[in-house]
Design a protein around this motif. Structure first.
Motif, mmCIF file in Angstrom:
data_model
loop_
_atom_site.group_PDB
_atom_site.id
_atom_site.type_symbol
_atom_site.label_atom_id
_atom_site.label_comp_id
_atom_site.label_asym_id
_atom_site.label_seq_id
_atom_site.Cartn_x
_atom_site.Cartn_y
_atom_site.Cartn_z
ATOM 1 N N VAL A 12 -4.340 -18.457 3.290
ATOM 2 C CA VAL A 12 -3.940 -19.138 2.051
ATOM 3 C C VAL A 12 -3.744 -18.129 0.930
ATOM 4 C CG1 VAL A 12 -4.632 -20.836 0.326
ATOM 5 C CG2 VAL A 12 -5.085 -21.258 2.749
ATOM 6 N N LYS A 13 -4.633 -17.139 0.866
ATOM 7 C CA LYS A 13 -4.482 -16.111 -0.170
ATOM 8 C C LYS A 13 -3.196 -15.313 0.025
ATOM 9 C CE LYS A 13 -8.611 -14.236 0.286
ATOM 10 N NZ LYS A 13 -9.749 -13.326 0.007
ATOM 11 N N ILE A 14 -2.868 -15.025 1.275
ATOM 12 C CA ILE A 14 -1.615 -14.307 1.538
ATOM 13 C C ILE A 14 -0.416 -15.142 1.092
ATOM 14 C CG2 ILE A 14 -0.147 -13.391 3.372
ATOM 15 C CD1 ILE A 14 -2.696 -12.650 4.894
ATOM 16 N N ALA A 15 -0.453 -16.438 1.402
ATOM 17 C CA ALA A 15 0.645 -17.315 0.996
ATOM 18 C C ALA A 15 0.732 -17.421 -0.524
ATOM 19 C CB ALA A 15 0.452 -18.702 1.612
ATOM 20 N N MET A 16 -0.419 -17.520 -1.188
ATOM 21 C CA MET A 16 -0.426 -17.600 -2.645
ATOM 22 C C MET A 16 0.130 -16.322 -3.258
ATOM 23 S SD MET A 16 -4.114 -19.436 -3.298
ATOM 24 C CE MET A 16 -3.964 -19.358 -5.078
ATOM 25 N N ASN A 17 -0.210 -15.182 -2.668
ATOM 26 C CA ASN A 17 0.336 -13.921 -3.181
ATOM 27 C C ASN A 17 1.844 -13.855 -2.993
ATOM 28 O OD1 ASN A 17 -2.190 -12.965 -3.976
ATOM 29 N ND2 ASN A 17 -2.601 -12.026 -1.983
ATOM 30 N N ARG A 18 2.333 -14.383 -1.859
ATOM 31 C CA ARG A 18 3.784 -14.393 -1.645
ATOM 32 C C ARG A 18 4.476 -15.295 -2.651
ATOM 33 N NH1 ARG A 18 2.900 -15.004 4.079
ATOM 34 N NH2 ARG A 18 3.708 -17.124 3.880
ATOM 35 N N ILE A 19 3.871 -16.450 -2.915
ATOM 36 C CA ILE A 19 4.454 -17.368 -3.909
ATOM 37 C C ILE A 19 4.482 -16.715 -5.280
ATOM 38 C CG2 ILE A 19 4.090 -19.550 -5.118
ATOM 39 C CD1 ILE A 19 2.937 -20.655 -2.488
ATOM 40 N N ASN A 20 3.374 -16.068 -5.631
ATOM 41 C CA ASN A 20 3.309 -15.398 -6.929
ATOM 42 C C ASN A 20 4.349 -14.292 -7.028
ATOM 43 O OD1 ASN A 20 2.423 -14.665 -9.455
ATOM 44 N ND2 ASN A 20 0.697 -13.485 -8.699
ATOM 45 N N ALA A 21 4.491 -13.510 -5.934
ATOM 46 C CA ALA A 21 5.495 -12.444 -5.941
ATOM 47 C C ALA A 21 6.906 -13.005 -6.044
ATOM 48 C CB ALA A 21 5.344 -11.608 -4.674
ATOM 49 N N SER A 22 7.159 -14.118 -5.344
ATOM 50 C CA SER A 22 8.488 -14.736 -5.416
ATOM 51 C C SER A 22 8.788 -15.239 -6.817
ATOM 52 C CB SER A 22 8.573 -15.886 -4.410
ATOM 53 O OG SER A 22 8.386 -15.426 -3.094
ATOM 54 N N GLU A 23 7.795 -15.840 -7.457
ATOM 55 C CA GLU A 23 7.987 -16.324 -8.825
ATOM 56 C C GLU A 23 8.301 -15.168 -9.768
ATOM 57 O OE1 GLU A 23 8.130 -19.297 -10.145
ATOM 58 O OE2 GLU A 23 7.866 -20.341 -8.240
ATOM 59 N N ARG A 24 7.578 -14.068 -9.599
ATOM 60 C CA ARG A 24 7.821 -12.917 -10.474
ATOM 61 C C ARG A 24 9.201 -12.303 -10.207
ATOM 62 N NH1 ARG A 24 3.361 -11.169 -13.208
ATOM 63 N NH2 ARG A 24 1.373 -12.103 -12.606
ATOM 64 N N GLU A 25 9.612 -12.262 -8.936
ATOM 65 C CA GLU A 25 10.946 -11.756 -8.618
ATOM 66 C C GLU A 25 12.027 -12.663 -9.210
ATOM 67 O OE1 GLU A 25 11.150 -11.416 -4.427
ATOM 68 O OE2 GLU A 25 9.805 -9.673 -4.316
ATOM 69 N N LYS A 26 11.769 -13.969 -9.178
ATOM 70 C CA LYS A 26 12.723 -14.906 -9.761
ATOM 71 C C LYS A 26 12.864 -14.680 -11.259
ATOM 72 C CE LYS A 26 13.479 -19.869 -10.436
ATOM 73 N NZ LYS A 26 12.934 -21.229 -10.175
ATOM 74 N N VAL A 27 11.731 -14.530 -11.931
ATOM 75 C CA VAL A 27 11.774 -14.281 -13.378
ATOM 76 C C VAL A 27 12.466 -12.955 -13.674
ATOM 77 C CG1 VAL A 27 10.340 -13.874 -15.416
ATOM 78 C CG2 VAL A 27 9.719 -15.675 -13.817
#
Length: 332
Positions: free
Chosen positions: A169-184
């Protein structure tokens, strides 16, 4: 008899020494006599009856901390481990209850913490657990206060010091966070690129406007110079057509001269024969004459058309009497 005297003195000395005991600061000692509670002794030098009174136990009056790790499941079916830190203290006036009513206070507190956390966390999603960890701590403190007050314990504070989801779950959350930052970051980069394109377009538009204005001013000055040149030639007896032709021929030779001055130029001017200047002059004069003739004919035609329209617009005069031509014919 003399042999027993030293032994008796030694035993008496031991009994005298054992009648005194020390109680540390922020500690309470429980005294029992033949297994029955007698008194509570606080910090300092204390006295008890040897062989009769006994120190049943000591109670710590300082603030203590107990760390409890609870594993439970959230509303969105994510297993998470929470570390709850409970700070508690024995109430000084309730030392008797804390010592005799509750045998293992830490296990009791742990049980209540498990019960509260496993009833509160399953109502929340994983993100809400991080946001509302203070609500979980408040719920644990409220439940513990109600349960532990009767046992002489006061719950000072409860803290949720760690929230540890499953590793996947932590790995998935980190991927989501990274994707959000890449989107921004992509949005900011696109906005910056758009601003650069708009600024470049505005600069090009301004450059074209100024270039057009410069060309217009250049042509205006050229026309003004040509007008002045024609006026000068008219003053010496050369009419406007001949003056214009002469100016064109002069510009033709000036152009040839400027091209000849360029050593690395690939420009070719056509026509480029020796008689090109005279041919250009003759053609211009012929075109001026033809244009004048066409203009004169158009003026004559317009005049004839104007006369014809006027003749059509003239009306026939009305008869002076009230009789019509039909009446006159009947009289005849």
């Amino acid at each position: 008899m003399s042999y027993f005297l030293p032994a008796l003195l030694f035993v008496g000395l031991l009994l005298l020494i054992s009648s005194f005991f020390m109680v540390k600061q922020q500690t309470a000692a429980i005294i029992e006599r033949f297994g029955k509670f007698t008194s509570i002794r606080n910090s300092g030098l204390q006295l008890k009856i040897p062989l009769i009174d006994k120190i049943a136990g000591r109670v710590n009056l300082r603030i203590q901390q107990l760390d409890v790790i609870v594993e439970t499941k959230t509303k969105d079916d994510v297993f998470v481990r929470l570390k709850i830190s409970v700070q508690f203290q024995v109430v000084k006036s309730n030392v008797y209850d804390a010592f005799y009513k509750l045998e293992d206070p830490q296990n009791q507190i742990t049980s209540y913490v498990f019960d509260v956390v496993r009833s509160e966390v399953p109502k929340m999603k994983l993100d809400d657990v991080f946001v509302r960890k203070d609500d979980i701590a408040i719920a644990v403190k409220s439940e513990l206060n109600q349960a532990m007050t009767d046992y002489g314990y006061d719950i000072i504070k409860t803290l949720v010091t760690d929230i540890d989801p499953d590793q996947q779950v932590k790995i998935a959350m980190n991927r989501i966070n990274a994707s959000e930052r890449e989107k921004v970051a992509a949005e900011y980069e696109a906005e910056a690129e758009r601003i650069k394109i708009v600024a470049k377009a505005r600069a090009e538009a301004e450059s074209k406007r100024l270039q057009g204005q410069g060309i217009a001013d250049q042509r205006r000055e050229i026309a003004r110079g040509l007008e002045e040149s024609v006026e000068v030639l008219n003053n010496v007896g050369i009419n406007s057509q001949e003056a214009s032709a002469l100016i064109v021929v002069t510009q033709h030779y000036d152009t040839l001269q400027s091209i000849g001055e360029e050593t690395n130029s690939n420009l070719i001017l056509l026509p480029n024969s020796p008689q090109a200047g005279s041919d250009m002059l003759n053609n211009m004069i012929a075109s001026f004459v033809a244009s004048n003739q066409i203009g004169e004919e158009m003026k004559k035609r317009n005049a004839e058309l104007g006369l014809a329209d006027k003749s059509k617009k003239t009306k026939r005069p009305k008869p002076q009497s009230g009789y019509t031509d039909a009446d006159n014919s009947e009289d005849l």
